[in-house]
Write a protein that holds these residues in place. Structure first.
Motif, short mmCIF file in Angstrom:
data_model
loop_
_atom_site.label_atom_id
_atom_site.label_comp_id
_atom_site.label_asym_id
_atom_site.label_seq_id
_atom_site.Cartn_x
_atom_site.Cartn_y
_atom_site.Cartn_z
N GLY A 190 20.29 63.92 98.21
CA GLY A 190 19.22 62.70 98.10
C GLY A 190 19.32 61.99 96.56
O GLY A 190 19.57 62.98 95.75
N ILE A 191 18.61 61.09 96.50
CA ILE A 191 18.26 60.56 95.12
C ILE A 191 17.01 60.49 94.88
O ILE A 191 16.06 60.02 95.64
N VAL A 198 34.59 61.88 91.86
CA VAL A 198 33.50 62.39 92.48
C VAL A 198 32.39 61.81 92.33
O VAL A 198 32.24 60.68 91.43
N ALA A 199 31.38 61.79 93.22
CA ALA A 199 30.05 60.61 93.53
C ALA A 199 30.49 59.50 93.74
O ALA A 199 30.33 58.67 92.87
N SER A 200 31.50 59.04 94.74
CA SER A 200 31.81 57.82 94.98
C SER A 200 30.42 56.87 95.28
O SER A 200 29.40 57.21 95.47
N VAL A 230 26.89 57.81 96.88
CA VAL A 230 25.66 57.80 96.23
C VAL A 230 24.97 56.72 96.78
O VAL A 230 23.44 57.08 97.15
N LEU A 231 25.18 55.85 97.25
CA LEU A 231 24.42 54.77 98.12
C LEU A 231 23.92 55.45 99.48
O LEU A 231 22.71 55.35 99.82
N ARG A 232 24.91 56.41 100.14
CA ARG A 232 24.38 57.07 101.22
C ARG A 232 23.25 57.97 101.02
O ARG A 232 22.16 58.26 101.74
N ALA A 233 23.43 58.65 99.95
CA ALA A 233 22.38 59.72 99.34
C ALA A 233 21.08 58.87 99.23
O ALA A 233 19.89 59.39 99.53
N LEU A 274 29.54 47.56 93.34
CA LEU A 274 28.79 46.67 92.77
C LEU A 274 27.21 46.81 92.81
O LEU A 274 26.74 46.70 91.67
N LEU A 275 26.95 47.64 93.85
CA LEU A 275 25.48 47.82 94.04
C LEU A 275 25.13 49.22 93.03
O LEU A 275 24.15 49.32 92.46
N VAL A 276 26.09 50.26 93.06
CA VAL A 276 25.75 51.28 92.12
C VAL A 276 25.86 51.06 90.71
O VAL A 276 25.22 51.63 89.96
N PHE A 277 27.00 50.31 90.59
CA PHE A 277 27.32 50.27 88.79
C PHE A 277 27.08 49.10 88.29
O PHE A 277 27.18 48.98 86.95
N ALA A 278 26.53 47.95 89.07
CA ALA A 278 26.21 46.76 88.23
C ALA A 278 24.79 46.21 88.81
O ALA A 278 24.14 45.53 87.86
N ALA A 279 24.36 46.29 90.05
CA ALA A 279 23.19 45.83 90.43
C ALA A 279 21.96 46.16 89.85
O ALA A 279 22.07 47.51 89.32
#
Length: 464
Positions: A323-324, A357-359, A363-366, A411-416
């Motif tokens: 998880g994060i 690694v860590a697509s 990461v969003l699911r985590a 978009l969510l992980v790398f830009a938002a």
């Protein structure tokens, strides 16, 4: 009946089993439950003003040009420490704890903890984080503060062998755990598990750790008239840095994870969240995997305190869930889950030398469904599906950095970022509308936080 209709959503990231992305959909929420996810021709009650809506009114939120996703789950944090942000800089974990604990003992009484938790919950909600696994002293006060802001807030008594900043003896802490189920019902708020959270294996003896898990089992097994059965969850700090591992090994001849296993924590019948887990051995990972445990990865805090880099692919390959988390504001300095996701993905790629690694999807699911599963809440939250509770976040796509949309997850992980969040629902209630809390007098909260923060700064200066 309280109804919320999120109408004509341009993109919906469901985070269901297939990570389905839908376009041009309407989501209907009734009494906190997602009842329909369909095309724009689906149910569309006449728009009604959102301000001052009563429980039997309909709130309509326009979704055109927006992206909808499940609320983010912060799997390791310390919300009241918002008031201690910036008081322990340029130090490692051990020096950090020395400075912060002195300030906590001086100023963090129940009233201050409630204030800090409210501020931390507000920061979280404005950034799209709807659920927090929080750890802090005066847990009842912290829960009142976070629930007042509108969070789904998971917390429980903190345990330490010594008196700690709150000055409690061990037996007093056990009494708080036994009473927590009743207190949790009295305070109210969205459904959460009953949590117990010893600080760490270097601040709690193996015997005391075993006593905590036994007491948690007993407490959850006792029926409460008029209340549904309660689910338990355990969490503690585990192998955050190498010095911690060396300390615990010298004391007990075992790693922190092995100490927990010996104390009956890793039997698999109670969800367990290991905070940090940076320095886990292969044997540690095998124990955690067998217990279906989850590691709360706090990439930002681990880097800032020079604690090390969690090896994402090794942890996942061992069968351990991830998880994060953000950690607390006094170590990571913010509660930004978007930044925490990005740091987790980038750090995993840097340390592994592999760009796959860590697509973004992983990461969003985590940060959503895996965080919910770690808390035993995945039947309620973590994805946008009919039958689940409506913990939802809307982002404004009308920004240069979010245009055009090709890969929604990337978009969510790398830009938002949290500044893109416009509206937030928790348990079906709109707690953030157009970037503003619907529950709190923000100006008054900030004024009180500034005043109390000044007192904390003076205490920290004296302690150093």
């Amino acid at each position: 009946m309280r109804t919320v209709v999120i109408q004509d959503v341009s993109y919906l990231l469901t985070v269901d089993e297939h990570d389905t992305v839908l376009t041009d959909v309407t989501v209907v929420v009734q009494d906190g439950l997602i009842t329909a996810v369909g095309d724009r021709e689906g149910p569309q009650p006449a728009p009604h003003p959102t301000a001052g809506a009563t429980p039997d009114e309909t709130v309509v939120i326009g979704g055109r040009g927006r992206l909808l996703l499940p609320g983010l789950v912060n799997l390791h944090t310390h919300l009241p420490m918002t008031l201690l942000r910036g008081l322990a800089e340029d130090v490692d974990l051990q020096a950090f704890l020395t400075r912060v604990w002195a300030a906590e003992g001086a100023v963090m009484d129940p009233g201050t903890v409630e204030l800090g938790a409210t501020l931390g919950a507000l920061e979280s909600l404005l950034g799209g984080c709807t659920t927090q696994l929080d750890m802090y002293f005066h847990h009842e006060a912290a829960h009142r503060g976070a629930v007042a802001a509108g969070s789904r807030h998971v917390i429980g008594p903190v345990f330490m062998d010594g008196p700690g900043p709150d000055g409690l003896a061990w037996d007093e802490r056990l009494t708080l755990l036994r009473a927590w189920r009743t207190a949790l019902l009295e305070i109210g708020g969205p459904e959460v598990p009953l949590a117990a959270m010893p600080h760490a294996t270097y601040t709690c003896s193996p015997e005391h750790l075993a006593e905590v898990v036994a007491t948690l089992r007993e407490t959850c097994a006792q029926p409460t008239p008029g209340a549904a059965p309660v689910r338990p969850v355990l969490t503690t700090h585990v192998s955050e840095n190498a010095a911690e591992n060396a300390d615990v090994l010298a004391r007990h001849g075992a790693t922190p994870t092995a100490v927990l296993d010996g104390a009956g924590w890793l039997t698999g019948d109670i969800p367990f969240v290991a905070g940090h887990g940076v320095h886990l051995s292969p044997d540690d990972l095998s124990l955690l995997a067998a217990a279906d445990a989850t590691v709360a990865h706090c990439a930002g805090s681990n880097q800032k305190l020079a604690s090390g880099a969690l090896p994402w692919e090794q942890v996942r390959d061992a069968g351990v869930r991830l998880g994060i988390g953000t950690d607390g504001c006094s170590s990571s300095n913010d509660l930004d889950m978007w930044q925490a996701m990005r740091q987790a993905a980038l750090l995993a790629r840097l340390t592994s030398g592999r760009p796959d690694v860590a697509s973004a999807h992983d990461v969003l699911r985590a940060a959503t469904i895996e965080g919910a599963r770690a808390l035993g809440l995945d039947h309620l939250i973590g994805s946008v599906e009919p039958g689940k509770r409506a913990d939802l976040v809307l982002l404004d796509l009308g920004k240069p950095h979010l245009t055009p949309v090709h890969d929604v997850a990337a978009l969510l992980v790398f830009a938002a970022g949290r500044a893109d969040v416009t509206d937030v629902l928790v348990d079906g209630e709109v707690v953030v509308r157009d970037g503003v809390s619907t529950r709190l007098d923000t100006a008054d909260l900030l004024a009180r936080a500034r005043d109390r923060g000044a007192t904390a700064a003076r205490a920290a200066a004296e302690a150093s």
